[in-house]
Scaffold this motif. Structure first.
Motif, short mmCIF file in Angstrom:
data_model
loop_
_atom_site.label_atom_id
_atom_site.label_comp_id
_atom_site.label_asym_id
_atom_site.label_seq_id
_atom_site.Cartn_x
_atom_site.Cartn_y
_atom_site.Cartn_z
N ILE A 25 -47.73 -10.64 126.05
CA ILE A 25 -46.84 -11.27 125.07
C ILE A 25 -45.41 -10.95 125.49
CG2 ILE A 25 -46.09 -11.24 122.64
CD1 ILE A 25 -48.89 -10.68 121.77
N GLN A 26 -44.53 -11.92 125.33
CA GLN A 26 -43.12 -11.68 125.66
C GLN A 26 -42.50 -10.74 124.63
OE1 GLN A 26 -40.64 -15.10 126.96
NE2 GLN A 26 -42.34 -16.29 126.15
N SER A 27 -41.54 -9.95 125.09
CA SER A 27 -40.90 -9.00 124.17
C SER A 27 -39.66 -9.60 123.53
CB SER A 27 -40.56 -7.70 124.91
OG SER A 27 -40.05 -7.97 126.19
N THR A 28 -39.88 -10.76 122.89
CA THR A 28 -38.78 -11.40 122.16
C THR A 28 -39.12 -11.42 120.68
OG1 THR A 28 -39.91 -13.43 122.77
CG2 THR A 28 -37.73 -13.09 123.70
N GLY A 29 -38.12 -11.55 119.85
CA GLY A 29 -38.30 -11.88 118.43
C GLY A 29 -39.24 -10.98 117.67
N ILE A 30 -39.92 -11.59 116.71
CA ILE A 30 -40.70 -10.84 115.73
C ILE A 30 -42.16 -11.21 115.88
CG2 ILE A 30 -41.11 -10.63 113.25
CD1 ILE A 30 -38.13 -11.38 112.87
N LEU A 31 -43.00 -10.22 116.20
CA LEU A 31 -44.44 -10.52 116.30
C LEU A 31 -44.98 -10.82 114.91
CD1 LEU A 31 -44.13 -9.50 119.21
CD2 LEU A 31 -46.40 -8.52 118.98
N THR A 61 -39.39 -12.55 129.37
CA THR A 61 -38.41 -12.54 128.27
C THR A 61 -37.01 -12.87 128.77
OG1 THR A 61 -39.75 -10.81 127.26
CG2 THR A 61 -37.57 -11.13 126.34
N LEU A 62 -36.73 -12.55 130.03
CA LEU A 62 -35.39 -12.82 130.58
C LEU A 62 -35.08 -14.31 130.66
CD1 LEU A 62 -35.25 -10.14 133.43
CD2 LEU A 62 -34.03 -10.10 131.25
N THR A 63 -36.10 -15.17 130.47
CA THR A 63 -35.84 -16.62 130.49
C THR A 63 -35.30 -17.09 129.14
OG1 THR A 63 -38.09 -17.20 129.79
CG2 THR A 63 -37.70 -17.03 132.16
N VAL A 64 -35.31 -16.21 128.15
CA VAL A 64 -34.79 -16.56 126.82
C VAL A 64 -33.35 -16.07 126.74
CG1 VAL A 64 -35.12 -16.21 124.33
CG2 VAL A 64 -37.10 -16.18 125.87
N LYS A 211 -46.05 -25.02 114.60
CA LYS A 211 -46.71 -23.77 114.96
C LYS A 211 -45.89 -22.59 114.43
CE LYS A 211 -46.15 -21.91 118.91
NZ LYS A 211 -46.13 -20.87 119.94
N MET A 212 -46.55 -21.58 113.89
CA MET A 212 -45.83 -20.37 113.49
C MET A 212 -45.21 -19.78 114.75
SD MET A 212 -47.27 -16.98 111.48
CE MET A 212 -47.59 -17.78 109.92
N SER A 213 -43.89 -19.59 114.75
CA SER A 213 -43.27 -19.13 116.00
C SER A 213 -42.28 -18.01 115.76
CB SER A 213 -42.60 -20.31 116.72
OG SER A 213 -41.23 -20.37 116.38
N LYS A 214 -42.16 -17.15 116.78
CA LYS A 214 -41.26 -16.00 116.70
C LYS A 214 -39.82 -16.45 116.49
CE LYS A 214 -43.57 -13.08 120.11
NZ LYS A 214 -43.50 -12.89 121.56
N SER A 215 -39.43 -17.51 117.20
CA SER A 215 -38.02 -17.90 117.14
C SER A 215 -37.68 -18.46 115.76
CB SER A 215 -37.68 -18.89 118.25
OG SER A 215 -38.58 -19.95 118.25
#
Ligand code: AMP
Ligand code: TRP
Length: 345
Positions: A25-31, A61-64, A211-215
């Motif tokens: 899983i990417q380490s962005t946002g809120i799981l 994650t660096l692509t975000v 879709k439920m999404s972190k962003s």
């Protein structure tokens, strides 16, 4: 062609030798609860029957663009690793590591990128959607799938448990593996996608068409239940979820919002659809929501307790991740050594 293995409640045991499971899983946002239902809970199932590797995809994650904050990225990556363990990934049964701690992934990604036509990458839905939303598109976003293919192929993974939004990335992984095998000789096994039969795509509570999404969860209250939400916040989000004017509780005929709540209830309770329909017969959506709140709170409470304990022991978590990276490197470095031979570098 996509090879999708519909996961039953658990991963099926293998008779011959242990197969390898990998995911990340990417380490962005809120799981959120969608990540738990679609991915994490599936990873935690039947770990002893597989060789498991679960990585934090911090290079992806660096692509975000919003993730380009070193302090945040470092903190977030450790948090995601702690959440893996809190959600039931057992470090005794599974290798847990940060993607960036095994540099062999990026080495293999380069070689795989050289066998990947740009047209394949440009056709990826995630690339098109994310690129359209950015002013400047980094080439890392285009090459995202070759790194993901390397993550999987470097361990010769047989199964990749993910939500169904990742199926296209798994298809291209198989295409890249086949292309490599065609050019340099049969080497990589083709990985299979593991999706939940029910729960592979949890929708937004505020908008069941999305879709439920972190962003979105980071910007909008009531969209998701985050894994670290308080009982009061969980209650507010679920009680406010979009339903419809009816009241009947049937999986087959439910509107998208009600179906989403039913699927969450089904996965978290482990009850059959017919038992759930019988349980809620004549009770209405209010009862479904109230009982779902209790179920989600009861599921997340022990996860949160464990998470905060792990985060309190910084050294313990760091040691665990270093040990994970060392074990993963042994396998990954061997693959890279083989690949170097095969391609002639
Ligand atoms: P991401 O949030 O995109 O980093 O996804 C991490 C993992 O959770 C992947 O396996 C996704 O397929 C899965 N996932 C993300 N969102 C959902 C969702 N709404 N429903 C089910 N699975 C999801
Ligand atoms: N692309 C995945 C996501 O956004 C994360 C990921 C990176 C991954 N490498 C992987 C998932 C390898 C499965 C296998 O969720």
């Amino acid at each position: 062609m996509s090879v999708i293995v519909q996961a039953q409640e658990t991963l099926q045991p293998e008779i011959v030798s242990k197969k390898t499971v990998l995911s990340g899983i990417q380490s962005t946002g809120i799981l959120h609860i969608g990540n738990y239902v679609g991915a994490l809970s599936l990873w935690a199932a039947n770990q002893s029957q597989y060789n498991n590797l679960f990585m934090v995809a911090n290079l992806h994650t660096l692509t975000v663009p919003e993730a380009l904050n070193p302090t945040e990225l470092r903190r977030k990556s450790r948090e995601v690793a702690a959440l893996y363990i809190a959600c039931g990934i057992d470090p005794g049964e599974s290798i847990i590591f940060l993607q960036s701690d095994v540099p062999a992934h990026t080495y293999l990604a380069w070689i795989l990128g050289c066998c990947t036509p740009v047209g394949w990458l440009e056709r990826m839905t995630q690339y098109k959607v994310k690129a359209a939303a950015q002013e400047t598109v980094g080439s890392g976003l285009l090459n995202y799938p070759t790194l993901q293919a390397a993550d999987i192929l470097i361990y010769k993974a047989n199964y990749v448990p993910v939500g169904d939004d990742q199926n296209q990335h798994l298809e291209i992984t198989r295409d890249i593996a086949q292309r490599f095998n065609h050019l340099f000789g049969e080497y990589f096994p083709l990985p299979e996608t593991l999706n939940r039969r029910s729960g592979a795509r949890i929708m937004g509570l505020d908008d069941p068409a999305q879709k439920m999404s972190k962003s979105i969860a980071a910007k909008k209250q009531g969209h998701a239940v985050a894994l670290l939400d308080s009982p009061a916040t969980i209650k507010k989000a679920i009680m406010g979820a979009v339903t419809d004017a009816g009241g009947e509780i049937q999986f087959a005929t439910a509107s998208p919002g009600v179906k989403n709540l039913l699927v969450l209830y089904e996965v978290l309770s482990g009850d059959s659809q017919s038992a759930i329909e019988a349980h809620f017969a004549g009770k209405g959506y209010g009862a479904l929501k109230r009982e779902l709140v209790d179920l989600v709170v009861a599921t997340l409470q022990p996860i949160q307790d464990k998470f905060y304990k792990l985060m309190d022991d910084e050294q313990g978590l760091n040691e665990l991740l270093s040990a994970g990276a060392a074990k993963a490197s042994l396998i990954a470095n061997q693959t890279v050594a083989d690949v170097r031979q095969l391609v002639g570098v």
